[in-house]
Design a protein around this motif. Structure first.
Motif, mmCIF file in Angstrom:
data_model
loop_
_atom_site.group_PDB
_atom_site.id
_atom_site.type_symbol
_atom_site.label_atom_id
_atom_site.label_comp_id
_atom_site.label_asym_id
_atom_site.label_seq_id
_atom_site.Cartn_x
_atom_site.Cartn_y
_atom_site.Cartn_z
ATOM 1 N N ALA A 232 0.672 -0.886 -0.157
ATOM 2 C CA ALA A 232 -0.053 -0.017 -0.117
ATOM 3 C C ALA A 232 1.130 1.342 0.426
ATOM 4 O O ALA A 232 1.983 1.172 0.133
ATOM 5 C CB ALA A 232 -1.028 0.322 1.599
ATOM 6 N N ALA A 233 0.150 2.401 -0.489
ATOM 7 C CA ALA A 233 1.109 3.520 -0.528
ATOM 8 C C ALA A 233 0.260 4.253 0.632
ATOM 9 O O ALA A 233 0.714 5.024 1.186
ATOM 10 C CB ALA A 233 0.042 4.288 -1.863
ATOM 11 N N THR A 234 -1.017 4.359 1.078
ATOM 12 C CA THR A 234 -1.441 4.896 1.885
ATOM 13 C C THR A 234 -2.828 3.430 2.615
ATOM 14 O O THR A 234 -3.276 2.716 1.486
ATOM 15 C CB THR A 234 -2.252 6.287 1.797
ATOM 16 O OG1 THR A 234 -3.870 5.989 0.250
ATOM 17 C CG2 THR A 234 -1.523 7.067 0.901
ATOM 18 N N VAL B 107 -4.344 1.289 -0.676
ATOM 19 C CA VAL B 107 -4.133 2.065 -1.725
ATOM 20 C C VAL B 107 -3.326 1.975 -2.687
ATOM 21 O O VAL B 107 -2.178 2.242 -1.699
ATOM 22 C CB VAL B 107 -4.628 3.350 -1.348
ATOM 23 C CG1 VAL B 107 -4.769 4.537 -2.740
ATOM 24 C CG2 VAL B 107 -6.259 3.509 -0.750
ATOM 25 N N ASP B 108 -3.163 1.883 -3.358
ATOM 26 C CA ASP B 108 -1.795 1.307 -4.177
ATOM 27 C C ASP B 108 -2.246 1.782 -5.702
ATOM 28 O O ASP B 108 -3.115 3.226 -5.473
ATOM 29 C CB ASP B 108 -1.217 0.283 -4.605
ATOM 30 C CG ASP B 108 -1.833 -0.740 -5.286
ATOM 31 O OD1 ASP B 108 -2.075 -0.734 -6.452
ATOM 32 O OD2 ASP B 108 -2.879 -2.365 -4.776
ATOM 33 N N ASP B 109 -1.059 1.985 -6.448
ATOM 34 C CA ASP B 109 -1.266 3.063 -7.699
ATOM 35 C C ASP B 109 -1.703 2.675 -8.514
ATOM 36 O O ASP B 109 -2.122 2.951 -9.784
ATOM 37 C CB ASP B 109 -0.030 3.696 -8.124
ATOM 38 C CG ASP B 109 1.314 1.943 -8.550
ATOM 39 O OD1 ASP B 109 0.645 1.222 -8.477
ATOM 40 O OD2 ASP B 109 2.002 2.167 -8.851
ATOM 41 N N VAL C 19 -7.267 -0.528 -5.228
ATOM 42 C CA VAL C 19 -7.523 -0.116 -3.354
ATOM 43 C C VAL C 19 -8.353 -1.461 -3.130
ATOM 44 O O VAL C 19 -8.959 -2.499 -4.039
ATOM 45 C CB VAL C 19 -8.476 0.677 -3.093
ATOM 46 C CG1 VAL C 19 -9.617 0.715 -2.010
ATOM 47 C CG2 VAL C 19 -8.682 2.003 -3.469
ATOM 48 N N THR D 167 -2.807 6.712 -7.285
ATOM 49 C CA THR D 167 -3.089 6.601 -5.567
ATOM 50 C C THR D 167 -4.387 7.126 -5.911
ATOM 51 O O THR D 167 -4.214 8.870 -5.207
ATOM 52 C CB THR D 167 -2.676 6.883 -5.389
ATOM 53 O OG1 THR D 167 -0.632 6.204 -5.805
ATOM 54 C CG2 THR D 167 -2.365 6.462 -3.929
#
Length: 406
Positions: A84-86, A97-99, A102, A136
């Motif tokens: 995950a990024a966030t 969440v990734d690029d 979700v 993202t």
């Protein structure tokens, strides 16, 4: 309620209260989210319990995930997600969440807010599914996990997706709509059965469940959303838009910053459902937005801060994490600093390489800050001098953390 033991005598009283409120639920004059067809947040297979089932969901850098029960210290493994990024949460679902999309995880614990009382539920956690998209995504959540929607905005494609929360509660990912509005760093935030959607030209558009436009207003630099008991907040360069519904008609009110204001808030956080929220912009201080009074307040902080959340309790606590790794507590009424902890993060200056995804969540009793480099989540008693009550070791390294059961 204590979080050091799974057994506590007040649970008997809480159970009696829960039984009484089941028999006599009342309505509230506060603006509400969409009606819940399941009734008080109940879903098939879930058990109603007497107190909130608070958990921490921890996700490591590789996407391994686990849950920690804050009442019993029980640890549960979860299905892995993509790195995950966030991570975002509405207090039940965790949106990783990734690029390219979700992943949606149902923690199986949630609270249904009936304004003057609450209902608490527990079910088995499960992976719900994935929503694909480009870039993202910005995630915006509502008040109820079993009704209304969750917004996902994919900036690279400019797609605004509204998920059906009732379907998520049944273990399915269903899109209420997917609108193409143009690539930008935008948002789609649930409002009633529809949503508020940003557009590249600096406007907000209100749409119904079919994606049909039913209202709109200007909002340059739309960034950051939060749903309070009063309504939906969307951050703009010159203040905030507070969105509510009068029947089926949207009402959009602008709450302007005071003259000579500091950098605008681009993120908002608060104890779930509370009317006063904390906003962060460049980290030089904390904005407080009172959605009942439609007013802003600026709090000068002891150091620049990287996270802040309004508790909005009787003592008006505001909790922040400084860039020096300390937890700081402020009085929202006076703006004065009440307490500061020793540094709780591994780095003397918060460094994304050492402390990726520094997160802060607050509930009615405690705050939680992840110290990923140390592999723990610190439980902070913000009402007792920012004291570290416990340092909780999760089964997976807490690179990203969400508190669920709220």
């Amino acid at each position: 309620m204590t979080r050091h033991s799974p057994v506590h005598p007040t649970r008997l009283a809480a159970a009696a209260i829960a039984l009484a409120t089941l028999a006599a639920c009342s309505t509230s004059s506060e603006p509400r989210e969409p009606s819940d067809p399941a009734g008080h947040g109940a879903v098939e297979g879930a058990a109603e319990v007497a107190e909130p089932q608070l958990h921490l969901v921890a996700i490591d850098a590789d996407g391994s995930a686990s849950m920690l029960d804050l009442l019993t210290d029980e640890r549960t493994g979860l299905e892995p997600v993509r790195p995950a990024a966030t991570v975002a949460s509405d207090g039940r679902y965790v949106f990783s969440v990734d690029d390219s999309g979700v992943d949606v995880v149902d923690s199986g614990v949630w609270t249904w807010d009936h304004a003057d009382h609450f209902h608490y539920y527990r079910a088995e956690p499960r992976a719900v599914g994935r929503v694909d998209g480009a870039g993202t995504a910005a995630v915006s959540t509502g008040m109820l996990s079993t009704a209304g929607g969750t917004g996902l905005f994919f900036p690279a494609s400019g797609e605004a997706v509204l998920l059906d929360n009732a379907a998520l509660a049944r273990g399915r990912v269903e899109e209420t709509f997917r609108l193409e509005v143009g690539a930008h760093d935008g948002l789609v935030a649930p409002l009633g059965d529809g949503a508020v959607v940003s557009e590249p030209d600096g406007r907000l558009r209100v749409v119904d469940a079919q994606g049909t436009t039913i209202g709109g207003t200007a909002c340059t630099g739309a960034s950051g959303t939060i749903t309070t008991r009063v309504g939906l907040v969307v951050g703009c360069e010159d203040g905030a838009v507070l969105a509510t519904l009068d029947g089926d008609d949207p009402v959009l009110e602008r709450i302007a910053y005071p003259a000579g204001a500091a950098a605008p808030a681009t993120t908002f956080a608060a104890r779930k459902g509370r009317p006063t929220v904390a906003g962060l912009g460049d980290g030089s201080g904390i904005w407080l937005l009172d959605t009942r009074e439609r007013s802003w307040q600026w709090i000068e902080t002891a150091t620049p801060v990287v996270a802040a959340s309004a508790v909005d309790d009787a003592d008006t606590h505001v909790v922040a994490v400084g860039d020096d790794g300390t937890v700081q507590v402020y009085d929202a009424t006076s703006g004065g600093q009440l307490a500061t902890s020793d540094p709780v993060l591994a780095s003397t200056l918060v460094d994304p390489a050492l402390e990726p995804g520094v997160s802060l969540s607050v509930d009615a009793q405690r705050a939680y800050v992840n110290a990923a480099a140390d592999g723990v989540v610190h439980e902070i008693d913000y009402a007792d001098g920012a004291r570290v009550a416990r340092s909780l070791r999760t089964s997976t390294r807490p690179v990203h953390v969400a508190e669920t059961g709220r």
